[in-house]
Design an enzyme around this catalytic site. Structure first.
Site, PDB file in Angstrom:
ATOM      1  N   TYR A 157       0.842  -1.204   0.000  1.00  0.00           N
ATOM      2  CA  TYR A 157       0.000   0.000   0.000  1.00  0.00           C
ATOM      3  C   TYR A 157       0.876   1.252   0.000  1.00  0.00           C
ATOM      4  O   TYR A 157       0.645   2.188  -0.776  1.00  0.00           O
ATOM      5  CB  TYR A 157      -0.913  -0.030   1.234  1.00  0.00           C
ATOM      6  CG  TYR A 157      -1.927   1.084   1.275  1.00  0.00           C
ATOM      7  CD1 TYR A 157      -3.154   0.947   0.627  1.00  0.00           C
ATOM      8  CD2 TYR A 157      -1.680   2.267   1.965  1.00  0.00           C
ATOM      9  CE1 TYR A 157      -4.100   1.959   0.658  1.00  0.00           C
ATOM     10  CE2 TYR A 157      -2.611   3.291   1.998  1.00  0.00           C
ATOM     11  CZ  TYR A 157      -3.820   3.133   1.358  1.00  0.00           C
ATOM     12  OH  TYR A 157      -4.757   4.144   1.389  1.00  0.00           O
TER      13      TYR A 157
HETATM   14  P1  NDP Z   1     -13.312   1.782   1.247  1.00  0.00           P
HETATM   15  O1  NDP Z   1     -12.612   0.507   1.607  1.00  0.00           O
HETATM   16  O2  NDP Z   1     -14.377   2.293   2.140  1.00  0.00           O
HETATM   17  O3  NDP Z   1     -13.920   1.671  -0.241  1.00  0.00           O
HETATM   18  C1  NDP Z   1     -13.097   1.215  -1.267  1.00  0.00           C
HETATM   19  C2  NDP Z   1     -13.772   1.492  -2.589  1.00  0.00           C
HETATM   20  O4  NDP Z   1     -12.925   0.987  -3.628  1.00  0.00           O
HETATM   21  C3  NDP Z   1     -15.117   0.784  -2.726  1.00  0.00           C
HETATM   22  O5  NDP Z   1     -16.003   1.592  -3.421  1.00  0.00           O
HETATM   23  C4  NDP Z   1     -14.751  -0.455  -3.522  1.00  0.00           C
HETATM   24  O6  NDP Z   1     -15.807  -0.980  -4.289  1.00  0.00           O
HETATM   25  C5  NDP Z   1     -13.682   0.109  -4.451  1.00  0.00           C
HETATM   26  N1  NDP Z   1     -12.889  -0.975  -4.999  1.00  0.00           N
HETATM   27  C6  NDP Z   1     -12.047  -1.807  -4.333  1.00  0.00           C
HETATM   28  N2  NDP Z   1     -11.557  -2.741  -5.159  1.00  0.00           N
HETATM   29  C7  NDP Z   1     -12.113  -2.493  -6.378  1.00  0.00           C
HETATM   30  C8  NDP Z   1     -12.016  -3.117  -7.645  1.00  0.00           C
HETATM   31  N3  NDP Z   1     -11.258  -4.206  -7.851  1.00  0.00           N
HETATM   32  N4  NDP Z   1     -12.731  -2.605  -8.673  1.00  0.00           N
HETATM   33  C9  NDP Z   1     -13.507  -1.531  -8.494  1.00  0.00           C
HETATM   34  N5  NDP Z   1     -13.662  -0.894  -7.318  1.00  0.00           N
HETATM   35  C10 NDP Z   1     -12.966  -1.378  -6.274  1.00  0.00           C
HETATM   36  O7  NDP Z   1     -12.135   2.839   1.040  1.00  0.00           O
HETATM   37  P2  NDP Z   1     -12.007   4.361   1.515  1.00  0.00           P
HETATM   38  O8  NDP Z   1     -13.235   5.097   1.170  1.00  0.00           O
HETATM   39  O9  NDP Z   1     -11.505   4.370   2.889  1.00  0.00           O
HETATM   40  O10 NDP Z   1     -10.795   4.848   0.592  1.00  0.00           O
HETATM   41  C11 NDP Z   1     -10.971   5.519  -0.633  1.00  0.00           C
HETATM   42  C12 NDP Z   1      -9.611   5.916  -1.168  1.00  0.00           C
HETATM   43  O11 NDP Z   1      -8.929   6.716  -0.207  1.00  0.00           O
HETATM   44  C13 NDP Z   1      -8.699   4.715  -1.453  1.00  0.00           C
HETATM   45  O12 NDP Z   1      -7.906   4.968  -2.580  1.00  0.00           O
HETATM   46  C14 NDP Z   1      -7.820   4.672  -0.216  1.00  0.00           C
HETATM   47  O13 NDP Z   1      -6.593   4.039  -0.456  1.00  0.00           O
HETATM   48  C15 NDP Z   1      -7.672   6.153   0.074  1.00  0.00           C
HETATM   49  N6  NDP Z   1      -7.295   6.396   1.458  1.00  0.00           N
HETATM   50  C16 NDP Z   1      -8.142   6.069   2.487  1.00  0.00           C
HETATM   51  C17 NDP Z   1      -7.755   6.289   3.788  1.00  0.00           C
HETATM   52  C18 NDP Z   1      -8.623   5.958   4.948  1.00  0.00           C
HETATM   53  O14 NDP Z   1      -8.193   6.210   6.081  1.00  0.00           O
HETATM   54  N7  NDP Z   1      -9.814   5.425   4.783  1.00  0.00           N
HETATM   55  C19 NDP Z   1      -6.440   6.863   4.106  1.00  0.00           C
HETATM   56  C20 NDP Z   1      -5.645   7.176   2.948  1.00  0.00           C
HETATM   57  C21 NDP Z   1      -6.076   6.953   1.683  1.00  0.00           C
HETATM   58  P3  NDP Z   1     -16.660  -2.288  -3.796  1.00  0.00           P
HETATM   59  O15 NDP Z   1     -17.764  -1.743  -2.951  1.00  0.00           O
HETATM   60  O16 NDP Z   1     -17.110  -2.886  -5.091  1.00  0.00           O
HETATM   61  O17 NDP Z   1     -15.731  -3.165  -3.037  1.00  0.00           O
END
Ligand code: NDP
Length: 252
Positions: A157
């Site tokens: 990551y």
């Molecule tokens: P969540 O785990 O809540 O949601 C992840 C999202 O990514 C979901 O909508 C999921 O869709 C989608 N996703 C995952 N795998 C795939 C795939 N193979 N194809 C299509 N869609 C996919 O994440 P967050 O809202 O917490 O994070 C959002 C962004 O922010 C990410 O890039 C994360 O790395 C970044 N981030 C988050 C932090 C945090 O503290 N939460 C900190 C730093 C960065 P599905 O519902 O289909 O699984």
């Protein structure tokens, strides 16, 4: 004149809008006036379409499983086909895999790099092929505090998010003069599904909270302002920037 944050008449493609930060950002873009192309896995249930339509904007789900490169390559052309334009791309979808480095599975490494980096690059490239010739567009990638720091037990990551920050700057250098802004948002510690393991660990959870000057974990709604800013004319001279939204964490 105060610059406009209005997104009326714009089309925004948002990956990972099914939940968490992506859902809040899709809602914010719609509240500011944009129609939403939700780049999502086709077998998932989500409230995003209903939420956006309740705001009064159009929303269509575009098949885009980030583990299926052919779907990803077809996604942006499909958005353009259905909406007739693309003004904003938000590369939000991302995954996390946790394990000490010496035990970290090769399959987990490949999965994280694929979803968090390789597919982000492909979507940026597809969007750039549409936006650059038109000299107009906004690309917003989701970076992380681990674009700057190494984290613990999350080597893939950290590597992927460090690269997302650098990719953002590399594309910005090429496209800023072509009317396309490429920027990133780096969330701090946000209470979403991604962090269940940290939130459920009382020691890590307390250690994290103690270091956040704002005194609380972030919420998805904390990203509404940042994404509308970077998607709107208000940020027309902001290029290659990684905007931390972290309650002050990086200042410690
Ligand atoms: P969540 O785990 O809540 O949601 C992840 C999202 O990514 C979901 O909508 C999921 O869709 C989608 N996703 C995952 N795998 C795939 C795939 N193979 N194809 C299509 N869609 C996919 O994440 P967050 O809202 O917490 O994070 C959002 C962004 O922010 C990410 O890039 C994360 O790395 C970044 N981030 C988050 C932090 C945090 O503290 N939460 C900190 C730093 C960065 P599905 O519902 O289909 O699984």
């Amino acid at each position: 004149m105060v610059p406009s944050f209005d997104l009326k008449g714009k089309v925004a493609a948002v990956s990972g809008g099914s939940r968490g930060i992506g859902l809040a950002m899709a809602q914010a873009l719609a509240e500011a006036g944009a129609d939403i192309a939700s780049l999502q896995r086709d077998d998932r249930q989500s409230s995003v379409k209903d939420d956006i339509e309740r705001i009064g904007r159009r929303c269509e789900a575009i098949p885009c499983d980030l583990e299926k490169p052919d779907q990803v390559k077809a996604a942006i052309p499909e958005v353009v086909k259905r909406f007739g334009q693309l003004d904003i791309l938000v590369n939000n979808a991302g995954i996390q895999r946790r394990s000490p480095a010496i035990d970290f599975a090769e399959s987990h490494w490949d999965e994280v790099i694929q979803v968090n980096l390789r597919m982000v690059w492909l979507l940026c490239q597809q969007a750039g092929r549409f936006m650059v010739p038109r000299k107009h567009g906004k690309v917003i990638n989701l970076a992380s505090l681990l674009s700057f720091q190494g984290g613990l037990n999350v080597p893939a990551y950290a590597a992927s998010k460090g690269a997302v920050a650098q990719l953002t700057k590399a594309l910005s250098n090429e496209w800023a003069g072509q009317g396309v802004n490429v920027n990133a948002i780096a969330p701090g510690y946000i209470a979403t599904d991604m962090n269940t393991a940290l939130i459920d660990d009382p020691v890590r959870s307390r250690q994290i909270l103690e270091r956040i000057p704002a005194g609380r974990w972030g919420a998805p709604e904390d990203f509404k302002g940042a994404v509308v800013f970077l998607a709107s004319d208000a940020s027309n001279y902001v290029n290659g920037h990684v905007l931390t939204v972290d309650g002050g964490w990086m200042g410690r």
